[in-house]
Design a protein around this motif. Structure first.
Motif, PDB file in Angstrom:
ATOM      1  N   MET A   1       0.807  -1.207   0.000  1.00  0.00           N
ATOM      2  CA  MET A   1       0.000   0.000   0.000  1.00  0.00           C
ATOM      3  C   MET A   1       0.849   1.271   0.000  1.00  0.00           C
ATOM      4  SD  MET A   1      -2.492   1.219   3.087  1.00  0.00           S
ATOM      5  CE  MET A   1      -3.046  -0.460   3.334  1.00  0.00           C
ATOM      6  N   LEU A   2       1.917   1.302   0.791  1.00  0.00           N
ATOM      7  CA  LEU A   2       2.632   2.542   1.074  1.00  0.00           C
ATOM      8  C   LEU A   2       3.856   2.791   0.191  1.00  0.00           C
ATOM      9  CD1 LEU A   2       2.516   2.268   4.973  1.00  0.00           C
ATOM     10  CD2 LEU A   2       1.071   3.727   3.523  1.00  0.00           C
ATOM     11  N   LEU A   3       4.472   1.740  -0.298  1.00  0.00           N
ATOM     12  CA  LEU A   3       5.719   1.910  -1.044  1.00  0.00           C
ATOM     13  C   LEU A   3       5.465   2.082  -2.536  1.00  0.00           C
ATOM     14  CD1 LEU A   3       8.025  -0.772   0.672  1.00  0.00           C
ATOM     15  CD2 LEU A   3       7.773   1.661   1.230  1.00  0.00           C
ATOM     16  N   ASP A   4       6.200   3.020  -3.127  1.00  0.00           N
ATOM     17  CA  ASP A   4       6.178   3.190  -4.581  1.00  0.00           C
ATOM     18  C   ASP A   4       7.484   3.859  -5.003  1.00  0.00           C
ATOM     19  OD1 ASP A   4       5.941   6.001  -4.162  1.00  0.00           O
ATOM     20  OD2 ASP A   4       3.770   5.905  -4.257  1.00  0.00           O
ATOM     21  N   THR A   5       7.570   4.262  -6.244  1.00  0.00           N
ATOM     22  CA  THR A   5       8.827   4.801  -6.777  1.00  0.00           C
ATOM     23  C   THR A   5       9.205   6.152  -6.187  1.00  0.00           C
ATOM     24  OG1 THR A   5       7.606   5.785  -8.617  1.00  0.00           O
ATOM     25  CG2 THR A   5       8.558   3.599  -8.975  1.00  0.00           C
ATOM     26  N   GLU A   6       8.258   6.810  -5.516  1.00  0.00           N
ATOM     27  CA  GLU A   6       8.504   8.158  -4.998  1.00  0.00           C
ATOM     28  C   GLU A   6       9.040   8.171  -3.572  1.00  0.00           C
ATOM     29  OE1 GLU A   6       8.079  10.872  -6.975  1.00  0.00           O
ATOM     30  OE2 GLU A   6       7.653   9.389  -8.526  1.00  0.00           O
ATOM     31  N   VAL A   7       9.084   7.010  -2.917  1.00  0.00           N
ATOM     32  CA  VAL A   7       9.448   6.993  -1.493  1.00  0.00           C
ATOM     33  C   VAL A   7      10.651   6.078  -1.252  1.00  0.00           C
ATOM     34  CG1 VAL A   7       7.085   7.485  -0.783  1.00  0.00           C
ATOM     35  CG2 VAL A   7       7.869   5.113  -0.896  1.00  0.00           C
ATOM     36  N   SER A   8      11.210   6.211  -0.058  1.00  0.00           N
ATOM     37  CA  SER A   8      12.348   5.389   0.348  1.00  0.00           C
ATOM     38  C   SER A   8      11.992   4.625   1.618  1.00  0.00           C
ATOM     39  CB  SER A   8      13.579   6.260   0.588  1.00  0.00           C
ATOM     40  OG  SER A   8      13.302   7.234   1.592  1.00  0.00           O
TER      41      SER A   8
ATOM     42  N   ASN B   1      13.636   1.635   4.836  1.00  0.00           N
ATOM     43  CA  ASN B   1      14.718   0.895   5.483  1.00  0.00           C
ATOM     44  C   ASN B   1      14.098  -0.213   6.317  1.00  0.00           C
ATOM     45  OD1 ASN B   1      16.765   0.488   7.929  1.00  0.00           O
ATOM     46  ND2 ASN B   1      17.910   1.286   6.183  1.00  0.00           N
ATOM     47  N   VAL B   2      14.826  -1.319   6.455  1.00  0.00           N
ATOM     48  CA  VAL B   2      14.322  -2.486   7.172  1.00  0.00           C
ATOM     49  C   VAL B   2      15.273  -2.853   8.300  1.00  0.00           C
ATOM     50  CG1 VAL B   2      13.722  -4.933   6.995  1.00  0.00           C
ATOM     51  CG2 VAL B   2      13.144  -3.373   5.114  1.00  0.00           C
ATOM     52  N   PHE B   3      14.729  -3.056   9.492  1.00  0.00           N
ATOM     53  CA  PHE B   3      15.476  -3.628  10.614  1.00  0.00           C
ATOM     54  C   PHE B   3      14.998  -5.064  10.771  1.00  0.00           C
ATOM     55  CE2 PHE B   3      15.997   0.829  11.404  1.00  0.00           C
ATOM     56  CZ  PHE B   3      17.178   0.962  12.129  1.00  0.00           C
ATOM     57  N   SER B   4      15.869  -6.029  10.484  1.00  0.00           N
ATOM     58  CA  SER B   4      15.479  -7.437  10.528  1.00  0.00           C
ATOM     59  C   SER B   4      16.702  -8.319  10.361  1.00  0.00           C
ATOM     60  CB  SER B   4      14.478  -7.732   9.389  1.00  0.00           C
ATOM     61  OG  SER B   4      14.245  -9.112   9.253  1.00  0.00           O
ATOM     62  N   GLU B   5      16.638  -9.531  10.918  1.00  0.00           N
ATOM     63  CA  GLU B   5      17.655 -10.539  10.655  1.00  0.00           C
ATOM     64  C   GLU B   5      17.637 -10.934   9.173  1.00  0.00           C
ATOM     65  OE1 GLU B   5      19.998 -12.201  12.632  1.00  0.00           O
ATOM     66  OE2 GLU B   5      19.593 -10.649  14.115  1.00  0.00           O
ATOM     67  N   ARG B   6      16.484 -10.766   8.545  1.00  0.00           N
ATOM     68  CA  ARG B   6      16.322 -11.112   7.128  1.00  0.00           C
ATOM     69  C   ARG B   6      16.222  -9.851   6.274  1.00  0.00           C
ATOM     70  NH1 ARG B   6      11.569 -15.610   7.719  1.00  0.00           N
ATOM     71  NH2 ARG B   6      12.138 -16.187   5.593  1.00  0.00           N
ATOM     72  N   LYS B   7      17.003  -8.865   6.651  1.00  0.00           N
ATOM     73  CA  LYS B   7      16.974  -7.554   5.992  1.00  0.00           C
ATOM     74  C   LYS B   7      17.178  -7.671   4.488  1.00  0.00           C
ATOM     75  CE  LYS B   7      19.507  -3.171   5.906  1.00  0.00           C
ATOM     76  NZ  LYS B   7      18.494  -2.177   6.267  1.00  0.00           N
ATOM     77  N   VAL B   8      18.148  -8.452   4.056  1.00  0.00           N
ATOM     78  CA  VAL B   8      18.457  -8.551   2.631  1.00  0.00           C
ATOM     79  C   VAL B   8      17.269  -9.123   1.863  1.00  0.00           C
ATOM     80  CG1 VAL B   8      19.949  -9.649   0.904  1.00  0.00           C
ATOM     81  CG2 VAL B   8      20.941  -8.742   3.023  1.00  0.00           C
ATOM     82  N   GLN B   9      16.681 -10.196   2.385  1.00  0.00           N
ATOM     83  CA  GLN B   9      15.542 -10.839   1.729  1.00  0.00           C
ATOM     84  C   GLN B   9      14.343  -9.906   1.639  1.00  0.00           C
ATOM     85  OE1 GLN B   9      14.058 -14.343   3.748  1.00  0.00           O
ATOM     86  NE2 GLN B   9      12.128 -14.300   2.632  1.00  0.00           N
TER      87      GLN B   9
ATOM     88  N   PHE C   1      10.666  -5.969  -1.147  1.00  0.00           N
ATOM     89  CA  PHE C   1      10.012  -4.660  -1.213  1.00  0.00           C
ATOM     90  C   PHE C   1      10.431  -3.899  -2.474  1.00  0.00           C
ATOM     91  CE2 PHE C   1       9.255  -4.088   3.669  1.00  0.00           C
ATOM     92  CZ  PHE C   1       8.379  -5.162   3.633  1.00  0.00           C
ATOM     93  N   LYS C   2      11.705  -3.992  -2.838  1.00  0.00           N
ATOM     94  CA  LYS C   2      12.178  -3.321  -4.051  1.00  0.00           C
ATOM     95  C   LYS C   2      11.496  -3.894  -5.293  1.00  0.00           C
ATOM     96  CE  LYS C   2      16.913  -1.986  -2.810  1.00  0.00           C
ATOM     97  NZ  LYS C   2      18.334  -2.295  -3.093  1.00  0.00           N
ATOM     98  N   GLN C   3      11.404  -5.210  -5.355  1.00  0.00           N
ATOM     99  CA  GLN C   3      10.824  -5.854  -6.526  1.00  0.00           C
ATOM    100  C   GLN C   3       9.346  -5.521  -6.698  1.00  0.00           C
ATOM    101  OE1 GLN C   3      11.713 -10.008  -5.918  1.00  0.00           O
ATOM    102  NE2 GLN C   3      13.643  -9.894  -7.045  1.00  0.00           N
ATOM    103  N   MET C   4       8.618  -5.436  -5.604  1.00  0.00           N
ATOM    104  CA  MET C   4       7.170  -5.241  -5.723  1.00  0.00           C
ATOM    105  C   MET C   4       6.781  -3.774  -5.851  1.00  0.00           C
ATOM    106  SD  MET C   4       5.830  -6.110  -1.891  1.00  0.00           S
ATOM    107  CE  MET C   4       5.678  -4.825  -0.657  1.00  0.00           C
ATOM    108  N   SER C   5       7.657  -2.857  -5.462  1.00  0.00           N
ATOM    109  CA  SER C   5       7.256  -1.452  -5.427  1.00  0.00           C
ATOM    110  C   SER C   5       8.181  -0.504  -6.188  1.00  0.00           C
ATOM    111  CB  SER C   5       7.197  -0.972  -3.974  1.00  0.00           C
ATOM    112  OG  SER C   5       8.500  -0.912  -3.416  1.00  0.00           O
ATOM    113  N   TYR C   6       9.424  -0.938  -6.433  1.00  0.00           N
ATOM    114  CA  TYR C   6      10.461  -0.082  -7.023  1.00  0.00           C
ATOM    115  C   TYR C   6      10.819   1.097  -6.128  1.00  0.00           C
ATOM    116  CZ  TYR C   6       9.591  -2.891 -11.160  1.00  0.00           C
ATOM    117  OH  TYR C   6       9.435  -3.940 -12.012  1.00  0.00           O
TER     118      TYR C   6
END
Length: 198
Positions: free
Chosen positions: A52-59, A61-69, A74-79
């Motif tokens: 809902m919230l992510l798109d090409t206009e926003v940035s 960051n993720v805090f997680s043990e699985r941050k890379v995944q 998130f990048k793939q689905m929202s750019y």
């Protein structure tokens, strides 16, 4: 199954707006979250919010043990673009984040400035439960007198949130989701006190 981007996301968005306009209200995202495959590195309700919230206009960051995944997902689905937590529009603190990551995210998140208070961050925070934990007393816009909420999260976040939100209109908005697909919004305008145990 997969989310219907038009209908499911619009329905979830209405629930988010309801939660934000009436702080303390628990919204149920189970219907939308149930359309998603499990084990994506985050809770299904978190994924609904990311869609809902992510798109090409926003940035973000993720805090997680699985941050890379999760970041890659998130990048793939929202750019949307990944950036440092201090610059991110949206910060995701997932349930497997390290001890102290929630406090760090709150401390690092941007709170806007007086001419552009909307240049602040929204935190999406995964917690174990929104019906257990310390009882909180909420007051402020959208709440008649006061209401109660519960958040089972790591200690220390309330004080940091209060410090970062002390100079309205500057501040942070927080969205909490739990393992039962429930959503609780705490806008920056909401005052939060811990209820004393009698």
């Amino acid at each position: 199954m997969s989310l219907d981007f038009i209908h499911d996301i619009q329905r979830a968005y209405r629930k988010l707006i309801d939660s934000q306009s009436r702080p303390g209200t628990l919204s149920d995202l189970a219907e939308e979250a149930g359309e998603l495959a499990l084990d994506k590195g985050c809770l299904p309700a978190t994924l609904v919010l990311a869609e809902m919230l992510l798109d090409t206009e926003v940035s973000f960051n993720v805090f997680s043990e699985r941050k890379v995944q999760v970041t890659q997902l998130f990048k793939q689905m929202s750019y949307a673009r990944e950036t440092e937590a201090s610059e991110a529009d949206f910060i995701f603190v997932l349930s497997d984040a390290q001890q102290g990551d929630l406090q760090q995210a709150l401390e690092m998140a941007k709170i806007g400035n007086l001419s552009d208070p909307h240049f602040s961050a929204t935190l999406i925070i995964e917690v174990e439960s929104l019906s257990e934990g310390r009882k909180l007393r909420l007051s402020g816009p959208g709440i008649q007198s006061f209401t109660n909420a519960q958040v089972l999260a790591s200690e220390g976040w309330l004080d940091i949130r209060a410090e970062r939100n002390a100079e309205y209109p500057l501040g942070l908005d927080c969205l909490f989701v739990d393992t039962k697909h429930r959503l609780l919004a705490l806008p920056r305008t909401t005052q939060v006190l811990v209820e004393e145990v009698s």
